[in-house]
Design an enzyme around this catalytic site. Structure first.
Site, PDB file in Angstrom:
ATOM      1  N   CYS A 113      26.533  22.296  12.558  1.00  0.00           N
ATOM      2  CA  CYS A 113      26.679  21.162  13.472  1.00  0.00           C
ATOM      3  C   CYS A 113      25.357  20.447  13.742  1.00  0.00           C
ATOM      4  CB  CYS A 113      27.283  21.625  14.793  1.00  0.00           C
ATOM      5  SG  CYS A 113      28.793  22.547  14.535  1.00  0.00           S
ATOM      6  N   HIS A 406      34.300  15.888  17.427  1.00  0.00           N
ATOM      7  CA  HIS A 406      33.105  16.502  16.867  1.00  0.00           C
ATOM      8  C   HIS A 406      33.270  16.786  15.376  1.00  0.00           C
ATOM      9  CE1 HIS A 406      29.832  19.172  16.141  1.00  0.00           C
ATOM     10  NE2 HIS A 406      30.486  20.294  16.342  1.00  0.00           N
ATOM     11  N   CYS A 441      23.876  22.603  19.374  1.00  0.00           N
ATOM     12  CA  CYS A 441      24.011  23.991  18.912  1.00  0.00           C
ATOM     13  C   CYS A 441      24.755  23.997  17.583  1.00  0.00           C
ATOM     14  CB  CYS A 441      24.773  24.813  19.943  1.00  0.00           C
ATOM     15  SG  CYS A 441      26.397  24.131  20.323  1.00  0.00           S
TER      16      CYS A 441
END
Lengths: 455, 446
Positions: A113, A406, A441
């Site tokens: 990510c 996301h 993160c």
């Protein structure tokens, strides 16, 4: 001097040659702007779009916004987390499919990510060093068009079949095939070393830091409310280009309320003994999308009559030992930020905006809780006490991943461009440039964080 | 491009059948491509005034094949009739009849152009009668012409010479394929201002032009045409149309500005974008528009308001910002897209027609504000144009809409774009406050 239209004298505005002997004075790397396609819940509007399609669309929107047609960009860096084997050269292929000059080099990067933010930092560093004058950072992911691997048994048979020379040999190889070999290996979000999904990992951390359901739902509610308000104000008019019929993130729930969020059933951490608090509402869904960020030296931006929104000041990566349970999977930014701020002589109070990626609402809250915890500050960060407290009014003020979605590698580009625009609008605070902190993160127990400053 | 019926009846068996059945036979119109000759075939200039001689000399200096006397059965590219000294209706007879026999020799997509004075009420009744007579004469000639030939007139007030820059620019526009779908129209050259371009194939070189509603249809065609003519483009459309806008912007090497023009600050944002990215702003084309059709009996507040707001109020606000800006001073140009609906009215379009008529009113009142800074504002009023919007009209209604004009076909988006590009050029600096119809001389609103 040029060969075949390409400059061979290096960056046009390279640093003073006299400085080459020693450490050259670093140039500023500025964010000119960004472009993304709206993020779509997986299985939705972009089900039929490949990573390459979406990255190309995000690039073409950026090119149109800034008039970069046929421009040779110093380098384009992007990546995807869920990547097909055919996409071995994904970013370069997207460049070739875009309106950029085909003489623009490109490379792929993958840091889960954190991919998008890492491309921003990597290209910014090259610009600072004078290696390139311009760069486009980005990322893309499709959870809909995810690669599916064949089973190990089928893979071996297929490879042997390819090597077999005669028909009897081929038949013999095929006879080894068993029905179970035909079941594909679908990709999961499980950590290879623990077998736990990201949500289950976060549930452990959530319980460890005693994060309440209500606090998580409040983060989720604010995310939707802030993102919706930003859309209504036209904030995304120059950050986003519609794609496949979507002109807003499809995950955005304009009408969500804390009450509605409170009715959702927990999905993670149901077997922990502690109360399960993580729901589909306060966790990010699987999402498809792509984002890009245009970076440049100041001279390049000026020469192209382009805006300069913010400069990329510094970045830091960290990793934690989640395998042995020392820290939570998504807690690396809790270590990266203190290191980054110490290096730059800053505290949390020196920032006007905080962009903490909402992998889960509980991730944000666990990170804040760690920073506010004296014991953690002393024993884990080596400080005299707690690291600090964030003014919640400065946190994710235009919404973040919980509302926008996301698409793993695309999140860094979304945040960097959004924050740069916010900082530019803010201008100066108490005589200093407005400052923003990004924290992302990533799987594998990693985290990448960065400081941006208004221009 | 051209509609299927026109393709069918333009050649071979289809042509023969249509002829036998007496069906309309629309011609394939000659349209402009860069570098081609202004007009194919000689130009016959008729008229015995000094202006006619001067015009002939100018056209000769452009290396055009000019005739002062008709050669029987020689195919003509164009006929220009100079009528600038009419004193009474009787004066019409000699020049008009002198070209009568030449009409048959006009080539397909040929041009018939008059130069005359407007009947503005200043002269004697006899002079006014003669001048107004040209109006009816020309509009009738336009209806007699066949095979894609058109007839248009240039009006020159006293003191504006036939060889003034804008008169010549208008003449070139009417002669060329750029005016393919302009028929039976008059264009008034109100002053001797304007400057012919150094390169007639790049009349907008060095200009920065903004086009609103540029994501598709006529707006995208305007963008392509202005780009072809040399302009640098800022393309504006609502954020929701951004993907189409980006595609057009990348095609024409412009910049895309996703912006709802109905926003209060739209004008300033357009100016800021053009100045920061391109250093200047010369041309603004108000093309963005919407329809929310309903019979007045069923009209509600939101349908009425949204159409009026986007189609006219937004233009007024943007113009205010432009006129207040120090960056819009160097012979600026505004061109608005009106509509023949605003002239003739259209059932179910009270809101749309009011807004488009409003555009024409706005143009005429804004003209003096722009001329004060060496600029102009004009409008183009399209008739039936083949777009995604008109493609949604039911077949029978669409067919009727298409054929009810002297050219018996719908126009192309590029035809509207050509008229806009012409009015945006330096050559048209003497044309201000005009409304030019691009409608193939539609029977509606004539």
């Amino acid at each position: 001097m040029s060969v075949d239209g390409q400059s061979v004298t290096g960056p046009q505005d390279s640093t003073d040659p006299a400085a080459r002997g020693g450490a050259p004075a670093l140039r500023r790397a500025v964010i000119v702007g960004g472009n993304r396609i709206p993020f779509a819940r997986s299985g939705g509007a972009y089900t039929k779009s490949s990573n390459q399609d979406m990255l190309t669309a995000a690039l073409d929107g950026l090119i149109a916004r800034f008039g970069l047609q046929d421009e040779r960009i110093g380098e384009v860096a992007a990546g995807a987390v869920l990547k097909h084997s055919r996409d071995f050269n994904l970013t370069r292929e997207a460049v070739l499919g875009s309106a950029l000059s085909p003489e623009t080099p490109a490379y792929d990067l993958q840091q889960a990510c954190a991919t998008g933010l890492e491309t921003v930092l990597g290209l910014a560093n090259k610009i600072k060093l004078g290696q390139i004058d311009s760069g486009i950072a980005g990322g893309v992911d499709s959870a809909s068009d995810a690669p599916i691997a064949v089973s190990e048994g089928l893979r071996e048979v297929l490879l042997d079949l390819n090597r077999a020379k005669t028909l009897p040999q081929r038949l013999q190889v095929l006879s080894r095939l068993r029905p179970k070999d035909l079941a594909p290996d679908a990709p999961g979000t499980g950590e290879p070393r623990t077998g736990l999904s990201m949500g289950e990992h976060q549930a452990l951390t959530t319980a460890q830091w005693n994060i309440s359901r209500a606090a998580q739902d409040e983060i989720a509610y604010n995310s939707h409310r802030n993102l919706a308000a930003a859309y209504d104000a036209g904030f995304f008019d120059d950050l986003l280009t519609p794609y496949r019929g979507l002109s807003r993130d499809s995950n955005l729930r304009v009408d969500t309320t804390p009450e509605k969020l409170a009715t959702l059933k927990p999905v993670f951490g149901k077997n922990l003994g502690a109360e399960a608090t993580m729901t589909a509402g306060n966790s990010t869904p699987l999402t498809d999308g792509a984002s890009t960020v245009l970076l440049a030296s100041e001279a390049w931006a000026d020469a192209h009559d382009l805006p300069k929104l913010a400069s990329v000041v510094d970045g830091e990566a960290a990793a934690v030992d989640f395998v042995h349970g020392k820290d939570g999977l998504l807690m690396a930014p809790a270590f990266a930020v203190p290191r980054l701020l110490a290096r730059n002589g800053l505290t949390l109070e020196d920032f006007d905006f905080f962009e903490i990626h909402e992998a889960f609402a509980a991730t944000v809250l666990s990170t804040l809780a760690a920073w506010e915890d004296e014991e953690f500050g002393k024993s884990r960060l080596g400080l005299d006490g707690a690291f600090g407290i964030i003014d919640r009014a400065k946190l994710n003020v235009n919404g973040s991943s919980l509302a926008a979605g996301h698409p793993f590698a695309a999140t860094g580009g979304r945040i960097a461009a959004t924050l740069a625009k916010m900082l530019h609008a803010k201008g100066t605070v108490d005589g200093r440039p407005a400052r923003g902190l990004i924290s992302v993160c990533a799987a594998g127990g990693q985290g990448v964080v960065a400081i941006l400053e208004a221009l | 491009m051209t509609d299927k019926y026109t393709q069918l009846v333009s050649q071979g068996l289809g042509r023969n059948i249509a002829r036998k059945l007496g069906l309309p036979q629309p011609a394939l119109l000659r349209r402009y491509t860069p570098g081609e000759a202004l007009i194919s075939g000689p130009i016959l200039i008729q008229g015995s005034t000094a202006a006619a001689d001067q015009l002939a000399a100018t056209l000769l200096s452009w290396d055009l094949d000019v005739r002062r006397h008709a050669v029987p059965r020689e195919k003509l590219g164009a006929i220009i009739l100079v009528l600038d000294e009419l004193a009474s209706p009787e004066d019409l007879e000699k020049p008009v009849l002198s070209v009568a026999s030449s009409l048959r020799d006009l080539a397909p997509s040929g041009r018939f152009i008059t130069l005359s004075r407007p009947a503005d009420g200043s002269g004697t009744p006899s002079v006014a009668a003669a001048r107004q007579g040209v109006d009816g004469f020309l509009r009738s000639v336009a209806k007699e012409l066949r095979a894609g030939a058109t007839a248009n007139g240039i009006l020159l007030p006293e003191g504006v010479a036939a060889t003034s820059p804008s008169a010549l620019a208008a003449l070139r526009f009417f002669l060329s394929g750029r005016s393919a779908f302009v028929d039976g129209q008059f264009l008034t050259v109100s002053t001797a201002d304007g400057q012919l371009p150094s390169d007639f194939d790049k009349p907008l070189a060095g200009k920065v032009a903004v086009v609103t509603g540029a994501a598709r249809g006529i707006g995208a065609a305007i963008a392509r045409t202005l780009h072809r003519d040399g302009a640098t483009l800022v393309l504006v459309d609502i954020p929701a149309a951004g993907d189409h806008l980006a595609a057009v912007a990348n095609e024409v090497h412009g910049t895309a500005l996703q912006l709802d023009i109905a926003r209060e600050d739209a004008g300033q944002r357009i100016i800021d974008h053009a100045i920061q990215r391109h250093g200047r702003l010369d041309v603004v084309v108000h093309n963005a528009g919407i329809t929310r059709d309903k019979l007045l009996a069923n009209m509600d507040h939101s349908r009425w308001n949204s159409v009026l707001n986007v189609n006219i109020s937004a233009q007024l606000r943007i113009n205010d910002a432009l006129l207040a800006s120090e960056h819009f001073r160097d012979s600026p140009r505004i061109v608005s897209v009106a509509s023949t609906s605003g002239i003739a009215g259209n059932r179910g379009q009270t809101n749309y027609a009011a807004s488009k008529a409003g555009v024409m009113g706005m143009v005429s009142a804004t003209a003096s504000l722009l001329s004060a800074r060496g600029g102009t504002i004009n409008a183009v009023a399209p008739g039936f144009i083949e777009t995604e919007m008109t493609a949604r009209i039911p077949f029978a209604v669409r067919e009727v809409g298409r054929r009810l004009n002297s050219l018996q076909q719908g126009g192309q988006p590029t035809d509207v774009a050509e008229a806009i590009a012409f009015l945006a050029s330096d050559g048209a600096g003497g044309i201000n406050g005009a409304v030019l119809r691009v409608c193939g001389q539609n029977l509606v609103g004539a």
